[in-house]
Design a protein around this motif. Structure first.
Motif, short mmCIF file in Angstrom:
data_model
loop_
_atom_site.label_atom_id
_atom_site.label_comp_id
_atom_site.label_asym_id
_atom_site.label_seq_id
_atom_site.Cartn_x
_atom_site.Cartn_y
_atom_site.Cartn_z
N TYR A 50 -9.33 2.67 -4.72
CA TYR A 50 -9.00 1.74 -4.04
C TYR A 50 -9.35 0.31 -4.52
CZ TYR A 50 -10.08 5.22 -0.54
OH TYR A 50 -9.99 6.52 0.13
N LEU A 64 9.36 -3.02 6.60
CA LEU A 64 8.81 -2.38 5.83
C LEU A 64 9.50 -1.60 4.74
CD1 LEU A 64 6.01 -0.43 7.50
CD2 LEU A 64 5.55 -1.87 5.62
N ILE A 79 3.28 2.89 11.63
CA ILE A 79 4.30 1.79 12.47
C ILE A 79 5.65 2.19 12.13
CG2 ILE A 79 4.70 -0.47 12.45
CD1 ILE A 79 1.91 -1.27 12.06
N TYR A 80 6.11 2.45 10.82
CA TYR A 80 7.53 2.73 10.69
C TYR A 80 8.06 3.97 11.39
CZ TYR A 80 11.78 3.70 8.04
OH TYR A 80 13.02 4.19 7.95
N LEU A 81 7.27 5.11 11.33
CA LEU A 81 7.52 6.11 12.34
C LEU A 81 7.70 5.91 13.74
CD1 LEU A 81 5.50 9.30 10.53
CD2 LEU A 81 8.07 8.61 10.37
N VAL A 82 6.51 5.29 14.31
CA VAL A 82 6.38 4.96 15.66
C VAL A 82 7.40 4.17 16.29
CG1 VAL A 82 4.89 4.20 17.64
CG2 VAL A 82 4.13 5.79 15.93
N PHE A 135 -5.03 6.78 2.89
CA PHE A 135 -5.49 5.40 3.28
C PHE A 135 -4.42 4.39 3.12
CE2 PHE A 135 -7.18 1.39 1.59
CZ PHE A 135 -7.61 0.82 2.75
N PHE A 136 -3.66 4.71 1.87
CA PHE A 136 -2.67 3.46 1.44
C PHE A 136 -1.18 3.92 2.27
CE2 PHE A 136 -4.87 3.57 -2.90
CZ PHE A 136 -5.36 2.41 -2.72
N LEU A 137 -1.00 5.10 2.36
CA LEU A 137 0.30 5.39 3.20
C LEU A 137 0.32 5.31 4.50
CD1 LEU A 137 3.08 6.13 2.32
CD2 LEU A 137 2.31 8.58 2.23
N PRO A 168 -1.16 3.51 7.06
CA PRO A 168 -0.83 2.52 8.23
C PRO A 168 0.54 1.89 8.25
CG PRO A 168 -2.60 1.95 6.87
CD PRO A 168 -1.86 3.41 6.39
N GLY A 169 1.14 1.80 7.29
CA GLY A 169 2.64 1.44 7.06
C GLY A 169 3.54 2.77 7.57
N LEU A 170 3.20 3.78 7.14
CA LEU A 170 4.17 4.95 7.74
C LEU A 170 3.83 5.04 9.11
CD1 LEU A 170 5.78 7.11 6.85
CD2 LEU A 170 3.92 8.76 6.59
N MET A 212 0.88 -1.08 0.08
CA MET A 212 -0.04 -0.04 0.20
C MET A 212 0.97 1.39 -0.19
SD MET A 212 -3.02 -1.25 2.77
CE MET A 212 -3.61 0.11 3.24
N TRP A 223 -8.12 11.44 -0.19
CA TRP A 223 -8.18 10.52 1.13
C TRP A 223 -7.45 9.19 0.90
CZ3 TRP A 223 -8.88 11.99 5.69
CH2 TRP A 223 -9.74 13.29 6.11
N HIS A 224 -7.48 8.74 -0.39
CA HIS A 224 -7.20 7.54 -0.82
C HIS A 224 -5.43 7.28 -0.49
CE1 HIS A 224 -6.93 9.86 -4.54
NE2 HIS A 224 -5.81 9.21 -4.70
N ILE A 225 -4.86 8.52 -0.83
CA ILE A 225 -3.39 8.53 -0.43
C ILE A 225 -3.26 8.18 0.92
CG2 ILE A 225 -1.25 9.70 -0.87
CD1 ILE A 225 -2.34 11.29 -3.04
#
Lengths: 293, 308
Positions: free
Chosen positions: A198, A168, B23-26, B15-17, B19-21, A108, B11-13
């Motif tokens: 989506y 990641l 977790i990576y940041l935190v 949505f995609f970005l 969750p991963g970002l 994603m 919003w779609h950007i």
């Protein structure tokens, strides 16, 4: 003799030349075979001796187990004295969850970073790329603090979260490279049909990413399964112990019980070897990606 | 886009970005930055942390109770790295060259089997070699007698002079598959026409290798080197599994990873300190960063000239 080592398809040459060729082939195989033996011998030694009685381990370490020397007592000890099943289960849960989420979230994020132009796009891509080179381990002091505050110490959740963060960067990098090779027409056609962003990603792009995902999965899986550092620091408790930590602690505790030590090592080695032999083709294809001419 | 002024929020950007970002940041970026910050703090009288500037680093680098351990670990770590550069990568290169020879039989079998140890946990590998080298079991000893060098056998892992080299060799043995695979892949990528041209020009196989192939795979060799550097300065498991956190005998196998672990968690009489641990981690970060920079700025730029 020559046909055994090299394909016969080469045109026949003069006698002395053929002799030299065969000699060269033999030398090449001698080197490769020697190294293969060096690579396998220590592993085989452990596997073989884990099946033997204590006496046979010391009297004849190189011998295969026979009816006289066969002894599975070591495995019994391991399963009796430690929670091997639980450790293996923990490792499995952590690895599957972390790899699955790395693949999904990585795909994603890679899609967002390569498909859409927005402010900070390059900066974020660079931030992810940094993570490939800078080991997450260096942040351990703060990661432990964070997990203490979140009450996640000694939980598998802590490990899963850290391993997602660890996996990641490489996932985003490899998947981004792959997404760039997907023809534009495919996405444009979908957009003309009025399909939502989506749906384009989940129904069109994600299935196309499968080969690259296999590569990412392997690269992500091995370090997670084999890791000792984070289980040791974030989840050393009996309930949340992974197999690598479990073996490390077990061997440390029963150093003198050779049967048990060899058996615990065998139990840790065999599942990985079986998986490796099944998936080695995919793995090697991933490692040598782009090399297929 | 024609309607850029009226474009709705993407919003779609997000949505995609996100969750991963997130977790990576935190769990990666923030802890790293926070560790760098913590290295400037020390224990305060009230039990919390107080800003102490560069004091931790001055202590680590100059106060002999700390600096002896630090410089020792750094020196050992470079030794560990040089063992890999001198053995792992050349052996990997040799195996890759042999594997890439045309019309080689059993190619895939060799490749799969030689790569096998790389798949196993460093901890397991450490224990396996500990057993093999153990004088109690005598496998290595008998082997040495078998090839007529029996008198040279020693409990290498237990001696100050040889323990680190032995651990380095174990690590080389395990990871030789990685340079082998990466270099093998880049050798396959060399277009046949170039190799054919050099053969037509009368180059012998050795000349073809040194003047045609080697320059073309230099970028891969450089990449393998920097991967080795980062992995070695981040290593911990092998030493911890075989020698414990004390990296004995007498700290002769202590490297940055084990020093970091001991400083952070403490051992025996010494109390662990998160802030001093952070300072060690910060120095490891700087060393790794310096290595990566050298790779990116110097090596990579020079090598690009050779690229096609």
């Amino acid at each position: 003799m020559k046909a055994l080592f090299f394909d016969r398809s080469q045109p026949a040459t003069g006698g002395w030349q053929r002799g030299a060729q065969t000699g060269k082939a033999l030398a090449v195989h001698a080197v490769l075979l020697t190294y293969t033996v060096i690579a396998l011998f220590p592993i085989l030694l452990v596997l073989i001796n884990s099946l033997k009685s204590r006496k046979a381990i010391f009297r004849d370490p190189l011998g295969l187990p026979s009816l006289d020397t066969l002894n599975l007592g070591g495995f019994e000890q391991v399963l009796l004295r430690s929670d091997f099943g639980l450790y293996a289960c923990n490792s499995l849960v952590v690895t599957i969850l972390a790899v699955g989420l790395v693949l999904l979230l990585g795909a994603m994020a890679a899609w967002a970073l390569t498909e859409y132009r927005f402010r900070g796009n390059l900066l974020l891509a660079f931030l992810f790329a940094m993570g490939i080179m800078i080991p997450i381990r260096l942040g351990t002091v703060s990661i432990l603090n964070l997990m203490v505050q979140l009450h996640l110490v000694n939980t598998l959740t802590a490990l899963v979260l850290v391993y997602i963060a660890q996996g990641l960067p490489l996932a985003v990098y490899i998947l981004s490279e792959f997404i760039r090779t997907i023809p534009k027409e495919l996405k444009e056609a979908a957009r003309c049909d009025g399909i939502s962003e989506y749906k384009i990603f989940f129904a069109v792009i994600l299935p196309l990413l499968r080969p690259a995902m296999a590569t990412v999965a392997v690269f992500t899986m091995i370090p997670i399964w084999n890791d000792l550092w984070f289980p040791l620091i974030l989840a050393p408790g009996e309930e949340s112990r992974t197999i690598t930590l479990g073996v490390q602690q077990f061997v440390g505790q029963y150093v003198t019980d050779w049967n048990a030590v060899l058996s615990s090592l065998t139990l840790a080695i065999v599942p990985v070897l079986v998986l490796y032999l099944i998936f080695s083709r995919q793995l090697i294809r991933g490692l040598t990606a782009g090399a297929v001419k | 886009m024609k309607h850029s002024e009226r474009r709705p929020f993407p919003w779609h950007i997000l949505f995609f970005l996100l969750p991963g970002l997130a977790i990576y940041l935190v769990f990666s970026v923030y802890p790293l930055l926070d560790t760098l910050r913590m290295s400037f703090y020390g224990d305060a009288a009230d039990g919390g942390h107080a800003f102490v500037g560069l004091r931790n680093f001055v202590t680590l680098l100059t106060d002999s109770t700390w600096s002896d351990a630090f410089w020792n670990a750094l020196k050992n770590n470079f030794e560990f790295f040089f063992i890999h550069m001198l053995l792992q990568n050349p052996i990997g290169l040799l195996l890759a060259v042999l594997l890439s020879l045309p019309k080689l039989r059993l190619r895939n079998t060799y490749r799969t089997l030689i790569f096998m140890p790389t798949m196993l946990s460093v901890v397991i590998i450490g224990f396996i070699w500990q057993l093999i080298l153990s004088p109690i079991w005598g496998i290595a000893e008998n082997f040495m007698y078998g090839i007529g060098l029996g008198n040279h056998f020693d409990s290498w892992l237990g001696k100050e002079g040889t323990a680190l080299i032995t651990l380095g060799l174990i690590s080389v043995w395990q990871f030789v598959g990685i340079p082998m695979m990466l270099i093998y892949a880049s050798l396959l990528n060399i277009p046949d026409e170039i190799v054919d041209a050099s053969v037509v020009d009368g180059a012998n196989p050795l000349q073809t290798f040194f003047y045609v192939k080697l320059p073309l795979i230099l970028p891969t060799i450089a990449m393998v080197s920097i991967l080795t550097f980062v992995a070695n300065f981040n290593a911990f498991e092998l030493i911890y599994a075989v020698k414990g956190a004390l990296a004995g005998p007498n700290f002769s196998t202590d490297i940055m990873g084990t020093l970091f672990y001991r400083t952070f968690f403490g051992f025996q009489l010494q109390q662990g300190s998160p802030t001093m641990g952070a300072a060690v981690a910060t120095l490891m970060f700087l060393i790794i960063l310096a290595g990566v920079m050298v790779f990116l700025l110097v090596v990579q730029r020079r090598i690009n000239r050779f690229q096609l």
